[in-house]
Design an enzyme around this catalytic site. Sequence first.
Site: not given
Length: 435
Positions: A83, A152, A176
């Site tokens: 990420k 996210s 997330s």
Amino acid sequence: MPPSSDLTALSAVAARDAIQSGALSPVALVDACLARIRSLDPTLQAWIHVDEAGARTQAALREEEAKSGKLRGPLHGIPVGIKDIFDVEGMPTTAGARAWAHTRPTRDAASVQMLRNKGAIVLGKTHTTQFAYRDPAPTRNPWNVEHTPGGSSSGSAAAVAARMVPLALGSQTVGSTLRPAAYCGIVGYKGVHGAIATDGVVPLAWSLDHVGVFARSVADLGLALEAYGIQHGIGLNRAARFAIAPELLARAEPEVAASVQAAARALAAAGASIDELKVPTSFAEIHAAGQMILEAEAAAYHEASFGKHAAEYGEGIRSLVEIGLTRPAAAYVRADRVRRRFREEAHRVLASYDALLGPTAPALPPRGLTWTGDASLCAPWSTAGFPSISIPTGVAPSGLPHAIQLVAVPERNEILLHVGAWCEGVLGFRAAPAL
């Protein structure tokens, strides 16, 4: 071994075994993943940066090491995605933000370095919502590109679900990791708060941020967790014990609640005990308390840059910081006291169970890319720092995946992984996006 076009269908465990036996080349596996990224990512947009040259160089080194019998660990030669709030040496960290916030780190985040130490190969960086909050990334859901993959950790979830990579790192401050895992029909896990170091990760809220891991099975997840010294695969000499809270089911849409109840019946038929319980009284306050903590800690991190670049923040993160900058210290302390009380009360009601079983999200993935979905059923356990895992359970008539969330008290984290694998075996989810 399957032909190169099918290598991306291998589980991480199967790829590990094949690499260690000499039947699979890390170079071939990396090339297959890169080819799939080139084919699918123009539509899915899971990746913001792919380091093809660097990945191939690392794969060649892992291959030579494997031939010499010098295996670095369980992830030797396994491709991973990271990420884009995690620092990776030599790759840009954008945090989904404008150019002023971009950095080019000279060393890996601690969690990334630990994966590399065990032989993992970093293919690149996956899309994140801006500063890991609500402003959506461009990523689409592999099950239906008209729907959000969640956030996210949008890109990491989509990349694993689309078989671009077998494992990926994400983060969870509210929901997330588990929510995008549920929306994308894969396994998502966050452990006890602080169990995996967040050094080198752009923070959203320090006391809430967790490193998360995405995989296509609990066994694959366990392989990644070995890099962090988190044990898994511990057997039970008794039936699994679950709790289920009607109040949490009532917060989900009927279709989602029915899917969770069906999963619970299947687990009970396989021998598990499932008891109903009431959520702690402090549950009524934990959502507001968690949001207060999030606002204050996000504002503390962004305060200096916000003064210069407020207009360049997305609407969601800008509002969060603006509110956080108005929060008095006394309000933060009160919120933290609520958190402590909820943690203690939740521990008391869950301590005799292997896990609390419930919905991961209240609804299936929303249509459109303007909202990443409702994280309210993940939020309490992120605020408390309890370990949790999302496991796919089936496919709705709409073609989107269903999931369950399992939550345990911190000292049962290892049992949570075992019970998660048991649930996976009983429920038998095998579906994948038609890509």
